[in-house]
Design a protein around this motif. Structure first.
Motif, PDB file in Angstrom:
ATOM      1  N   HIS A 145      32.955  41.533  47.279  1.00 35.37           N
ATOM      2  CA  HIS A 145      32.406  40.329  47.908  1.00 35.37           C
ATOM      3  C   HIS A 145      32.869  39.089  47.159  1.00 35.37           C
ATOM      4  CE1 HIS A 145      29.069  37.309  48.522  1.00 35.37           C
ATOM      5  NE2 HIS A 145      29.393  37.597  49.767  1.00 35.37           N
ATOM      6  N   ILE A 146      33.350  38.087  47.893  1.00 31.06           N
ATOM      7  CA  ILE A 146      33.683  36.786  47.319  1.00 31.06           C
ATOM      8  C   ILE A 146      32.568  35.833  47.708  1.00 31.06           C
ATOM      9  CG2 ILE A 146      35.320  34.870  47.312  1.00 31.06           C
ATOM     10  CD1 ILE A 146      37.544  36.853  47.874  1.00 31.06           C
ATOM     11  N   ASP A 147      31.910  35.263  46.732  1.00 32.88           N
ATOM     12  CA  ASP A 147      30.726  34.439  46.970  1.00 32.88           C
ATOM     13  C   ASP A 147      31.038  33.187  47.787  1.00 32.88           C
ATOM     14  OD1 ASP A 147      29.108  36.173  45.574  1.00 32.88           O
ATOM     15  OD2 ASP A 147      29.364  35.126  43.667  1.00 32.88           O
ATOM     16  N   ARG A 148      29.982  32.606  48.296  1.00 29.48           N
ATOM     17  CA  ARG A 148      30.065  31.409  49.126  1.00 29.48           C
ATOM     18  C   ARG A 148      30.781  30.281  48.376  1.00 29.48           C
ATOM     19  NH1 ARG A 148      26.404  27.008  50.165  1.00 29.48           N
ATOM     20  NH2 ARG A 148      26.419  26.337  52.351  1.00 29.48           N
ATOM     21  N   HIS A 149      31.776  29.675  49.042  1.00 34.26           N
ATOM     22  CA  HIS A 149      32.549  28.607  48.427  1.00 34.26           C
ATOM     23  C   HIS A 149      33.229  27.799  49.525  1.00 34.26           C
ATOM     24  CE1 HIS A 149      35.439  31.815  49.179  1.00 34.26           C
ATOM     25  NE2 HIS A 149      36.401  30.906  49.101  1.00 34.26           N
ATOM     26  N   ARG A 150      33.917  26.751  49.143  1.00 33.78           N
ATOM     27  CA  ARG A 150      34.694  25.969  50.101  1.00 33.78           C
ATOM     28  C   ARG A 150      35.888  25.340  49.392  1.00 33.78           C
ATOM     29  NH1 ARG A 150      31.056  20.543  51.373  1.00 33.78           N
ATOM     30  NH2 ARG A 150      30.461  20.077  49.218  1.00 33.78           N
ATOM     31  N   HIS A 151      36.869  24.884  50.194  1.00 28.43           N
ATOM     32  CA  HIS A 151      38.093  24.304  49.676  1.00 28.43           C
ATOM     33  C   HIS A 151      38.298  22.906  50.249  1.00 28.43           C
ATOM     34  CE1 HIS A 151      39.141  28.310  48.242  1.00 28.43           C
ATOM     35  NE2 HIS A 151      38.988  28.788  49.467  1.00 28.43           N
ATOM     36  N   ASP A 152      39.130  22.125  49.572  1.00 29.36           N
ATOM     37  CA  ASP A 152      39.459  20.810  50.101  1.00 29.36           C
ATOM     38  C   ASP A 152      40.711  20.860  50.978  1.00 29.36           C
ATOM     39  OD1 ASP A 152      41.386  21.196  48.203  1.00 29.36           O
ATOM     40  OD2 ASP A 152      40.962  19.398  47.036  1.00 29.36           O
ATOM     41  N   GLN A 153      41.173  22.061  51.278  1.00 33.33           N
ATOM     42  CA  GLN A 153      42.297  22.258  52.184  1.00 33.33           C
ATOM     43  C   GLN A 153      41.916  23.278  53.253  1.00 33.33           C
ATOM     44  OE1 GLN A 153      45.435  23.621  49.574  1.00 33.33           O
ATOM     45  NE2 GLN A 153      46.184  21.542  49.224  1.00 33.33           N
ATOM     46  N   HIS A 154      42.658  23.251  54.355  1.00 33.46           N
ATOM     47  CA  HIS A 154      42.526  24.312  55.344  1.00 33.46           C
ATOM     48  C   HIS A 154      43.073  25.612  54.737  1.00 33.46           C
ATOM     49  CE1 HIS A 154      41.727  21.071  58.092  1.00 33.46           C
ATOM     50  NE2 HIS A 154      42.956  20.586  57.975  1.00 33.46           N
ATOM     51  N   GLN A 155      42.601  26.738  55.264  1.00 33.35           N
ATOM     52  CA  GLN A 155      43.055  28.016  54.728  1.00 33.35           C
ATOM     53  C   GLN A 155      43.119  29.063  55.831  1.00 33.35           C
ATOM     54  OE1 GLN A 155      40.432  30.321  52.060  1.00 33.35           O
ATOM     55  NE2 GLN A 155      42.126  30.401  50.608  1.00 33.35           N
ATOM     56  N   LEU A 156      44.183  29.863  55.798  1.00 27.81           N
ATOM     57  CA  LEU A 156      44.297  31.026  56.669  1.00 27.81           C
ATOM     58  C   LEU A 156      44.111  32.254  55.805  1.00 27.81           C
ATOM     59  CD1 LEU A 156      45.067  31.704  59.699  1.00 27.81           C
ATOM     60  CD2 LEU A 156      47.313  32.315  58.798  1.00 27.81           C
ATOM     61  N   VAL A 157      43.157  33.125  56.159  1.00 30.02           N
ATOM     62  CA  VAL A 157      42.921  34.347  55.390  1.00 30.02           C
ATOM     63  C   VAL A 157      43.284  35.546  56.248  1.00 30.02           C
ATOM     64  CG1 VAL A 157      41.147  33.264  53.981  1.00 30.02           C
ATOM     65  CG2 VAL A 157      40.469  34.501  56.024  1.00 30.02           C
TER      66      VAL A 157
END
Length: 245
Positions: A16-28
């Motif tokens: 599990h990767i915990d809740r987070h956010r980025h300042d860029q768009h991301q494709l996973v």
């Protein structure tokens, strides 16, 4: 907020990767395994034939099902994004886009080659059809209670009337909430939940017949038909690909 990385990593089932956010768009994207992405707007699930687009600033967390190879590609927020910046979405990943994503996340990739690959990835994403297997998050408390009750017992044929009684709403009100918040009927929503859950269970190695039972399908054949219409492949083919990956 941190920069969205462009890289490939491997994770075991249940990681599990915990809740987070980025300042860029991301494709996973997972070239092997299944990823369940949860955001404030809802949940998305994707395997090797789909990728999840996460706009800049969107809070999200990941859980992996089955041994997974995880690829992430960041897109600068100031760039013209190849997909809508307003909300997460799931896009189809064909053979060419798959190889591009795998190559772009190679740690040894030279910078000039990465630039060229990114240009092609952008072109392919502009053309990629959006194919969500999604579970939107309910805003109304009555709808949220009904969804939780139905999802907790997928192997039981819960009617809208029984869910409405449990949630403290009339059947008519609950039906209206499904249409207003999710843009679909209760049976359509339940089908999405069952397919979502089935993808996770199949990635975990559960046999097709057992998955059909746990997800509330009357017969394995009805499960096969529904899964094929939702994902474009049979559960058997999907499970075999996960084992081979």
């Amino acid at each position: 907020m941190p920069v969205a990385p462009t890289k490939a990593t491997e994770h075991g089932s249940g990681f599990h990767i915990d809740r987070h956010r980025h300042d860029q768009h991301q494709l996973v994207y997972v070239s092997r395994g299944v990823i369940a992405v949860q955001t404030e707007a809802g949940g998305w699930v994707a395997a090797a034939d789909r990728a999840v687009w996460i706009p800049a600033g969107c809070w999200h967390e990941h859980r992996f099902h089955g041994a997974s190879v995880f690829h992430t590609v960041g897109f600068a927020d100031e760039d013209d994004p190849p997909l809508p910046a307003g909300a997460p979405t799931v896009v189809a990943v064909g053979p060419l886009l798959r190889e591009l994503l795998v190559a772009c996340t190679d740690a040894d990739l030279p910078a000039d080659e990465e630039t060229r690959l990114r240009a092609v990835i952008r072109d392919r994403l502009h053309r990629a059809p959006q194919e969500p297997v999604a579970l939107p998050t309910a805003r109304d408390g009555r709808l949220a209670a009904a969804c939780a009750a139905a999802a907790d017992r997928l192997d039981e044929p819960r009617t809208l009337a029984s869910l409405a009684r449990e949630a403290g709403a009339s059947e008519r009100t609950l039906a209206r909430l499904f249409r207003a918040e999710f843009g679909m009927t209760y049976p359509q929503w339940r089908t999405n939940v069952r397919v979502y859950r089935a993808m996770i269970l199949l990635a975990g190695g559960l046999p097709v017949t057992a998955v059909a039972h746990r997800c509330g399908f009357a017969t394995p054949s009805s499960f096969v038909d529904t899964f094929r219409r939702a994902t474009g492949q049979t559960p058997g083919v999907y499970a075999a690909r996960e084992r081979a990956g």
